[in-house]
Design a protein around this motif. Structure first.
Motif, PDB file in Angstrom:
ATOM      1  N   ALA A 122       6.098  82.318  38.548  1.00  0.00           N
ATOM      2  CA  ALA A 122       4.793  82.529  39.173  1.00  0.00           C
ATOM      3  C   ALA A 122       4.915  83.102  40.577  1.00  0.00           C
ATOM      4  O   ALA A 122       4.132  83.973  40.984  1.00  0.00           O
ATOM      5  CB  ALA A 122       4.018  81.218  39.201  1.00  0.00           C
ATOM      6  N   GLU A 123       5.879  82.614  41.328  1.00  0.00           N
ATOM      7  CA  GLU A 123       6.047  83.085  42.703  1.00  0.00           C
ATOM      8  C   GLU A 123       6.381  84.575  42.727  1.00  0.00           C
ATOM      9  O   GLU A 123       5.816  85.352  43.519  1.00  0.00           O
ATOM     10  CB  GLU A 123       7.150  82.278  43.395  1.00  0.00           C
ATOM     11  N   LYS A 124       7.255  84.980  41.826  1.00  0.00           N
ATOM     12  CA  LYS A 124       7.661  86.390  41.773  1.00  0.00           C
ATOM     13  C   LYS A 124       6.510  87.276  41.310  1.00  0.00           C
ATOM     14  O   LYS A 124       6.265  88.350  41.870  1.00  0.00           O
ATOM     15  CB  LYS A 124       8.858  86.545  40.834  1.00  0.00           C
ATOM     16  N   ALA A 125       5.787  86.824  40.286  1.00  0.00           N
ATOM     17  CA  ALA A 125       4.667  87.613  39.777  1.00  0.00           C
ATOM     18  C   ALA A 125       3.577  87.771  40.834  1.00  0.00           C
ATOM     19  O   ALA A 125       3.039  88.875  41.033  1.00  0.00           O
ATOM     20  CB  ALA A 125       4.103  86.955  38.528  1.00  0.00           C
ATOM     21  N   LEU A 126       3.251  86.696  41.534  1.00  0.00           N
ATOM     22  CA  LEU A 126       2.196  86.760  42.539  1.00  0.00           C
ATOM     23  C   LEU A 126       2.607  87.581  43.751  1.00  0.00           C
ATOM     24  O   LEU A 126       1.770  88.242  44.376  1.00  0.00           O
ATOM     25  CB  LEU A 126       1.784  85.358  42.957  1.00  0.00           C
ATOM     26  N   ALA A 127       3.897  87.565  44.078  1.00  0.00           N
ATOM     27  CA  ALA A 127       4.378  88.413  45.173  1.00  0.00           C
ATOM     28  C   ALA A 127       4.163  89.884  44.826  1.00  0.00           C
ATOM     29  O   ALA A 127       3.750  90.686  45.673  1.00  0.00           O
ATOM     30  CB  ALA A 127       5.856  88.130  45.435  1.00  0.00           C
ATOM     31  N   GLY A 128       4.422  90.247  43.571  1.00  0.00           N
ATOM     32  CA  GLY A 128       4.222  91.628  43.146  1.00  0.00           C
ATOM     33  C   GLY A 128       2.758  92.017  43.134  1.00  0.00           C
ATOM     34  O   GLY A 128       2.390  93.139  43.525  1.00  0.00           O
ATOM     35  N   ILE A 129       1.910  91.109  42.699  1.00  0.00           N
ATOM     36  CA  ILE A 129       0.477  91.364  42.685  1.00  0.00           C
ATOM     37  C   ILE A 129      -0.045  91.555  44.108  1.00  0.00           C
ATOM     38  O   ILE A 129      -0.787  92.507  44.395  1.00  0.00           O
ATOM     39  CB  ILE A 129      -0.263  90.204  41.992  1.00  0.00           C
ATOM     40  N   TYR A 130       0.362  90.673  44.994  1.00  0.00           N
ATOM     41  CA  TYR A 130      -0.095  90.751  46.384  1.00  0.00           C
ATOM     42  C   TYR A 130       0.330  92.070  47.022  1.00  0.00           C
ATOM     43  O   TYR A 130      -0.444  92.728  47.719  1.00  0.00           O
ATOM     44  CB  TYR A 130       0.473  89.572  47.167  1.00  0.00           C
ATOM     45  N   ARG A 131       1.565  92.465  46.764  1.00  0.00           N
ATOM     46  CA  ARG A 131       2.077  93.729  47.309  1.00  0.00           C
ATOM     47  C   ARG A 131       1.273  94.915  46.803  1.00  0.00           C
ATOM     48  O   ARG A 131       0.923  95.830  47.554  1.00  0.00           O
ATOM     49  CB  ARG A 131       3.553  93.889  46.908  1.00  0.00           C
ATOM     50  N   ALA A 132       0.965  94.916  45.502  1.00  0.00           N
ATOM     51  CA  ALA A 132       0.310  96.065  44.883  1.00  0.00           C
ATOM     52  C   ALA A 132      -1.191  96.124  45.140  1.00  0.00           C
ATOM     53  O   ALA A 132      -1.806  97.182  44.984  1.00  0.00           O
ATOM     54  CB  ALA A 132       0.571  96.053  43.378  1.00  0.00           C
ATOM     55  N   LEU A 133      -1.793  94.996  45.540  1.00  0.00           N
ATOM     56  CA  LEU A 133      -3.234  94.970  45.786  1.00  0.00           C
ATOM     57  C   LEU A 133      -3.603  95.728  47.060  1.00  0.00           C
ATOM     58  O   LEU A 133      -2.922  95.625  48.086  1.00  0.00           O
ATOM     59  CB  LEU A 133      -3.732  93.533  45.928  1.00  0.00           C
ATOM     60  N   THR A 134      -4.702  96.449  46.998  1.00  0.00           N
ATOM     61  CA  THR A 134      -5.254  97.060  48.197  1.00  0.00           C
ATOM     62  C   THR A 134      -5.754  95.966  49.134  1.00  0.00           C
ATOM     63  O   THR A 134      -6.058  94.847  48.705  1.00  0.00           O
ATOM     64  CB  THR A 134      -6.440  97.970  47.840  1.00  0.00           C
ATOM     65  N   LEU A 135      -5.859  96.271  50.401  1.00  0.00           N
ATOM     66  CA  LEU A 135      -6.466  95.333  51.337  1.00  0.00           C
ATOM     67  C   LEU A 135      -7.910  95.104  50.903  1.00  0.00           C
ATOM     68  O   LEU A 135      -8.656  96.057  50.655  1.00  0.00           O
ATOM     69  CB  LEU A 135      -6.415  95.879  52.757  1.00  0.00           C
ATOM     70  N   GLY A 136      -8.281  93.851  50.759  1.00  0.00           N
ATOM     71  CA  GLY A 136      -9.601  93.529  50.271  1.00  0.00           C
ATOM     72  C   GLY A 136      -9.709  93.526  48.755  1.00  0.00           C
ATOM     73  O   GLY A 136     -10.785  93.282  48.205  1.00  0.00           O
ATOM     74  N   GLY A 137      -8.589  93.775  48.067  1.00  0.00           N
ATOM     75  CA  GLY A 137      -8.583  93.794  46.607  1.00  0.00           C
ATOM     76  C   GLY A 137      -8.675  92.397  46.018  1.00  0.00           C
ATOM     77  O   GLY A 137      -8.446  91.390  46.700  1.00  0.00           O
ATOM     78  N   TYR A 138      -9.005  92.326  44.718  1.00  0.00           N
ATOM     79  CA  TYR A 138      -9.306  91.053  44.060  1.00  0.00           C
ATOM     80  C   TYR A 138      -8.290  90.685  42.982  1.00  0.00           C
ATOM     81  O   TYR A 138      -7.711  91.551  42.326  1.00  0.00           O
ATOM     82  CB  TYR A 138     -10.684  91.116  43.407  1.00  0.00           C
ATOM     83  N   LEU A 139      -8.130  89.374  42.804  1.00  0.00           N
ATOM     84  CA  LEU A 139      -7.324  88.825  41.707  1.00  0.00           C
ATOM     85  C   LEU A 139      -8.125  87.723  41.036  1.00  0.00           C
ATOM     86  O   LEU A 139      -8.535  86.752  41.684  1.00  0.00           O
ATOM     87  CB  LEU A 139      -6.000  88.257  42.236  1.00  0.00           C
ATOM     88  N   PHE A 140      -8.349  87.866  39.725  1.00  0.00           N
ATOM     89  CA  PHE A 140      -8.958  86.818  38.910  1.00  0.00           C
ATOM     90  C   PHE A 140      -7.832  86.229  38.079  1.00  0.00           C
ATOM     91  O   PHE A 140      -7.160  86.948  37.333  1.00  0.00           O
ATOM     92  CB  PHE A 140     -10.032  87.426  38.004  1.00  0.00           C
TER      93      PHE A 140
END
Length: 201
Positions: free
Chosen positions: A112-130
């Motif tokens: 989970a830590e690795k997956a969320l790190a990748g998501i956070y990196r790839a998200l635009t500033l102000g981007g969303y995660l559901f």
């Protein structure tokens, strides 16, 4: 129960294809109500059920899954949708390339830590995660196949802004009766976000 054992126990019949589309529909409504523009990525898209929801809602949507068989089935289900084979723990998107991620029924199979790190990196500033986290998965005999700690989950998402959080129980009848106690988040990457610390292997 380890992630591989958990997957093997419940993969029969790919029962997750029968999960409700209500989560994608609610996320799509939220995005529309907030004048969202950009790419929506469904991580662990399976046969494309939720990608179709985002596509019909008018969004630029992409489904990714580690299984090439699932990607091919998804493409057959929606010729006009876009799909790509990717590993959720090693996302191939550039920094701040994706405006929204959708991820349900997946994170308990991953680092989970690795997956969320990748998501956070790839998200635009102000981007969303559901995202859905399981607090527990219990089989028809009452055996706990998986358990998560809410404090650990909160630590995983601490760099995000929490827009919505809710807890509920979902009962699935296939491939055997089992219950999920789910912690659902709608998260946002802060406009002033800094880098996500590297995940531990």
């Amino acid at each position: 129960m380890r992630a591989v054992e958990l997957f093997e126990k419940y993969k029969k019949g790919k029962h997750w294809d029968a999960h409700p589309t209500e989560y994608a529909e609610r996320f799509a409504d939220f995005l529309k109500n907030n004048n969202f523009h950009g790419l929506v990525v469904d991580i662990g898209c399976g046969r494309g059920r939720d990608v179709i929801v985002f596509k019909k809602s008018g969004f630029d949507a992409l489904g990714i899954d580690i299984s090439q068989d699932e990607i091919e089935a998804a493409q057959a289900n929606c010729r006009d949708c876009r799909f790509d084979q990717q590993d959720a723990e090693n996302l191939e998107f550039g920094d701040e390339e994706v405006s929204a991620f959708f991820m349900i029924n997946i994170i308990h199979y991953l680092n989970a830590e690795k997956a969320l790190a990748g998501i956070y990196r790839a998200l635009t500033l102000g981007g969303y995660l559901f995202i859905h986290f399981n607090l527990s998965i219990t089989d028809e005999k009452g055996n706990v196949d998986y358990s998560g700690d809410e404090n650990d989950i909160l630590k995983l998402v601490e760099k995000f802004k929490v827009i919505e959080k809710r807890q509920f129980t979902r009962e699935d009848k296939l491939p055997q009766l089992h219950k999920h106690e789910i912690l659902e988040f709608l998260l946002q990457k802060p406009i002033e976000a800094t880098g996500f610390p590297p995940a531990r292997e």
